[in-house]
Motif scaffolding. Sequence first.
Motif, PDB file in Angstrom:
ATOM      1  N   LEU A  59      21.451  78.087  72.531  1.00 48.70           N
ATOM      2  CA  LEU A  59      20.339  77.392  73.173  1.00 48.70           C
ATOM      3  C   LEU A  59      20.698  77.087  74.618  1.00 48.70           C
ATOM      4  O   LEU A  59      21.849  76.737  74.923  1.00 48.70           O
ATOM      5  N   ILE A  60      19.721  77.191  75.498  1.00 50.59           N
ATOM      6  CA  ILE A  60      19.875  76.760  76.883  1.00 50.59           C
ATOM      7  C   ILE A  60      18.739  75.791  77.181  1.00 50.59           C
ATOM      8  O   ILE A  60      17.563  76.150  77.068  1.00 50.59           O
ATOM      9  N   ALA A  63      18.464  64.057  75.716  1.00 48.98           N
ATOM     10  CA  ALA A  63      17.984  64.710  74.501  1.00 48.98           C
ATOM     11  C   ALA A  63      18.882  65.874  74.109  1.00 48.98           C
ATOM     12  O   ALA A  63      19.179  66.079  72.912  1.00 48.98           O
ATOM     13  N   ALA A  64      19.322  66.629  75.095  1.00 49.82           N
ATOM     14  CA  ALA A  64      20.191  67.769  74.823  1.00 49.82           C
ATOM     15  C   ALA A  64      21.554  67.315  74.311  1.00 49.82           C
ATOM     16  O   ALA A  64      22.123  67.909  73.388  1.00 49.82           O
ATOM     17  N   GLY A  70      11.507  69.929  80.128  1.00 48.56           N
ATOM     18  CA  GLY A  70      11.924  71.220  80.657  1.00 48.56           C
ATOM     19  C   GLY A  70      11.747  72.334  79.648  1.00 48.56           C
ATOM     20  O   GLY A  70      11.022  72.195  78.657  1.00 48.56           O
ATOM     21  N   ASP A  71      12.440  73.443  79.892  1.00 46.63           N
ATOM     22  CA  ASP A  71      12.290  74.630  79.053  1.00 46.63           C
ATOM     23  C   ASP A  71      13.474  74.784  78.107  1.00 46.63           C
ATOM     24  O   ASP A  71      14.635  74.543  78.490  1.00 46.63           O
ATOM     25  N   LEU A  72      13.180  75.204  76.908  1.00 49.30           N
ATOM     26  CA  LEU A  72      14.211  75.549  75.941  1.00 49.30           C
ATOM     27  C   LEU A  72      14.247  77.071  75.818  1.00 49.30           C
ATOM     28  O   LEU A  72      13.236  77.699  75.492  1.00 49.30           O
ATOM     29  N   ILE A  73      15.407  77.632  76.099  1.00 43.79           N
ATOM     30  CA  ILE A  73      15.544  79.085  76.099  1.00 43.79           C
ATOM     31  C   ILE A  73      16.462  79.492  74.948  1.00 43.79           C
ATOM     32  O   ILE A  73      17.607  79.052  74.860  1.00 43.79           O
ATOM     33  N   LEU A 130      25.346  75.087  73.039  1.00 44.84           N
ATOM     34  CA  LEU A 130      24.204  74.621  73.826  1.00 44.84           C
ATOM     35  C   LEU A 130      24.618  74.457  75.272  1.00 44.84           C
ATOM     36  O   LEU A 130      25.625  73.796  75.566  1.00 44.84           O
ATOM     37  N   VAL A 131      23.840  75.049  76.164  1.00 46.94           N
ATOM     38  CA  VAL A 131      24.068  74.906  77.602  1.00 46.94           C
ATOM     39  C   VAL A 131      23.077  73.888  78.153  1.00 46.94           C
ATOM     40  O   VAL A 131      21.860  74.046  77.990  1.00 46.94           O
ATOM     41  N   ILE A 132      23.599  72.849  78.781  1.00 43.26           N
ATOM     42  CA  ILE A 132      22.766  71.882  79.492  1.00 43.26           C
ATOM     43  C   ILE A 132      22.661  72.370  80.933  1.00 43.26           C
ATOM     44  O   ILE A 132      23.596  72.240  81.719  1.00 43.26           O
ATOM     45  N   ASP A 133      21.532  72.986  81.248  1.00 45.71           N
ATOM     46  CA  ASP A 133      21.322  73.611  82.553  1.00 45.71           C
ATOM     47  C   ASP A 133      20.592  72.615  83.452  1.00 45.71           C
ATOM     48  O   ASP A 133      19.423  72.295  83.240  1.00 45.71           O
TER      49      ASP A 133
END
Length: 470
Positions: free
Chosen positions: A50-51, A62-63, A23-26, A93-96
């Motif tokens: 981090l999101i 991983a997050a 996915g994407d890391l923002i 860190l947000v796990i979205d």
Amino acid sequence: MMQGAVVTLDRETVDRLSAGIQGDLITPDHADYDEARTIYNAMIDKYPALIVRCAGAADVAAAVAFARDNRLDVAIRGGGHNGAGLALVDNGLVIDLSPMKGIQVDPAARTVRVEGGCTWAEVDQATHAHGLAVPSGIISTTGVGGLTLGGGLGYLSRAYGLTIDNLLAVDMVLADGRFVTANADENPELFWAVRGGGGNFGVVTSFLFQAHPVSMVYGGPIIWPIDQTEEILRWYLDFIAGAPENISGWFGIHRVPTGSPLPAELHGAHGCVITWCYTGPMEAAEELFRPIRALGTPVLDLMGPLPFPQLQSMFDQIYYPPGLQWYWKADFFKEVSDEAIDLHLKFGSNLPSELCTMHLYPINGAVHRVGQRSTAFSYRDVTFAQVIVGVASDPANVDKVSQWARRYWAALHPYSAGGAYVNMMMEEGQERVKAAYRDNYSRLVAVKNIYDPWNLFHVNQNIQPDTHSG
């Protein structure tokens, strides 16, 4: 965990996380950062470090590992509807989960497997195609994960129980990185805990639900003038206590919002409302609701046959457009006494904005047939969940609507059962969390000690472990 500590991450460390996920890391310098940190309650303004927008369960793992190894506070975001803003965390860190949208319906078994990023609108669309529905809430844009893990109270609760009463299994990523399934046979204590205990024990990547044959319902709101509130509320309290379980309805005090799709001549009108949902035979509905329609002098009656997803989404645009400021206060009630009715009339007649409201949701029928110790959700002996919501479209009015909600709640709290539905609470301190779980709290602590003794997952209505390590 170093809760609240300022953490500095070097670029190489962040790049390793980015390379290890699909996915994407923002990050704060990303073009999508402000959009990614926006949730439905505009009162919440948090700045995560981090999101991680997870493409699947491997990204979640991983997050979790990255947050644990780098001592970052962790928030879990599904639909972003949590009133207290617990889907976000400052400097953490947000796990979205929102990209995780898989849904698989088994019409023969009447089950549906749902990934953690789905909203109820998406589930309703998938199940409705098969003439099925899973009991959920009353707003379709709500995330599946948050509503479920807190209990899940809505239109179908009287007929089929809470959402957790229809939860068959979950797949989870634990604080130590393990993937596990929890159900009645595997990790049964964990399964007990996630049925009402919130996101305290790990990140749920998928849910398996029992669905029910619900397709067309007879429902919608009936609105009466505010001066008929006492008459309608007293009737409602008596009726819903013994009504057939295939009829439900929540009671509210509202103003009709200006600009809503309701008739323009009603915009700003002050009244009480019961929004109904009947799942019985359609041919019996008109006769069943005839005496209800004869109560008082309704100013609006939108009752009729409609697909269940349409009822679920009826208030999405009125109450959940982006940018509103929300402040919630809640309690459970075993009874709504004369004193409580007087207080509802006092505060409900003086709403400080068009969108401020009070709702009473019935808790009886199928909900009462589950024991208080059978799930983490313990308030099986009450009859109503009450929520008071101060809502402002202008940030300048936040204090006014919040103070109204707090005063209203403080006046009613002495008549309550003592605790509240966790999905309707702000951040209110540990004693309120304990009150939400009553005698089940100590068992939840024991489960927390096993599955998250470090309290990695603490950005929630937190069950605090009594052992610490790491």
